[in-house]
Design an enzyme around this catalytic site. Sequence first.
Site, PDB file in Angstrom:
ATOM      1  N   HIS A  24      23.282  12.902  30.958  1.00 42.88           N
ATOM      2  CA  HIS A  24      24.457  13.742  30.717  1.00 42.88           C
ATOM      3  C   HIS A  24      25.258  13.957  31.996  1.00 42.88           C
ATOM      4  O   HIS A  24      24.757  13.801  33.099  1.00 42.88           O
ATOM      5  CB  HIS A  24      24.048  15.099  30.124  1.00 42.88           C
ATOM      6  CG  HIS A  24      23.253  15.953  31.063  1.00 42.88           C
ATOM      7  ND1 HIS A  24      23.829  16.660  32.094  1.00 42.88           N
ATOM      8  CD2 HIS A  24      21.932  16.207  31.125  1.00 42.88           C
ATOM      9  CE1 HIS A  24      22.886  17.320  32.754  1.00 42.88           C
ATOM     10  NE2 HIS A  24      21.719  17.052  32.185  1.00 42.88           N
ATOM     11  N   GLU A 106      15.418  18.222  27.926  1.00 40.43           N
ATOM     12  CA  GLU A 106      14.856  18.318  29.277  1.00 40.43           C
ATOM     13  C   GLU A 106      13.539  19.098  29.208  1.00 40.43           C
ATOM     14  O   GLU A 106      13.271  19.807  28.235  1.00 40.43           O
ATOM     15  CB  GLU A 106      15.864  19.029  30.193  1.00 40.43           C
ATOM     16  CG  GLU A 106      15.417  19.196  31.639  1.00 40.43           C
ATOM     17  CD  GLU A 106      15.174  17.876  32.349  1.00 40.43           C
ATOM     18  OE1 GLU A 106      14.029  17.370  32.264  1.00 40.43           O
ATOM     19  OE2 GLU A 106      16.096  17.375  33.008  1.00 40.43           O
TER      20      GLU A 106
END
Length: 178
Positions: A24, A106
């Site tokens: 990202h 994550e």
Amino acid sequence: VARRVRAFDGEESGRLTDFLLIRHGETAWNRELRFQGQLDVPLNDMGWQQAERLKNRMTQALVAWQAQGLTPTHLISSDLLRAQQTAQPVAEVLGHTCILNTGLREQCFGMFEGLRSADIQARHPEAWQRWLAFDADDAVEGAESMRNFHVRVIDTMQALANQYAGKRVVVVTHGGVL
């Protein structure tokens, strides 16, 4: 960051799944060196610029992929906002709906999430020392151990390889996952 890897689907067919892995774009917390973990932090202005550059790069690459018969067939993203926002321009280029997958999140950093390392050292010095020991089975309060994180990511990628055997899949995720 983008990488192209091939994963064996584990089936007798031996069909391979091609993955294009993308991290990202930048968030304000990346810039501030804060532990984001699984907190839902959006892209900052730089992150949006990076997503736009990614869109341009994907547009250029798509022509070459189509000529080679290697057009991506699926787009999968972590369900966290920063990954979704990065994936959206890719979806526009590819013409695919983005499939969200929580397994691509994550690592959860528990009590460290939202804090900078200096803040953690000041507020939780013992936990910080445990963190620095890099024990794969240890985790601070509310966090995911490195081993559990690793198992989650590997299981997720193996499931995707099995589900999309013989396909080309773009995955938008996080630095720790990569």
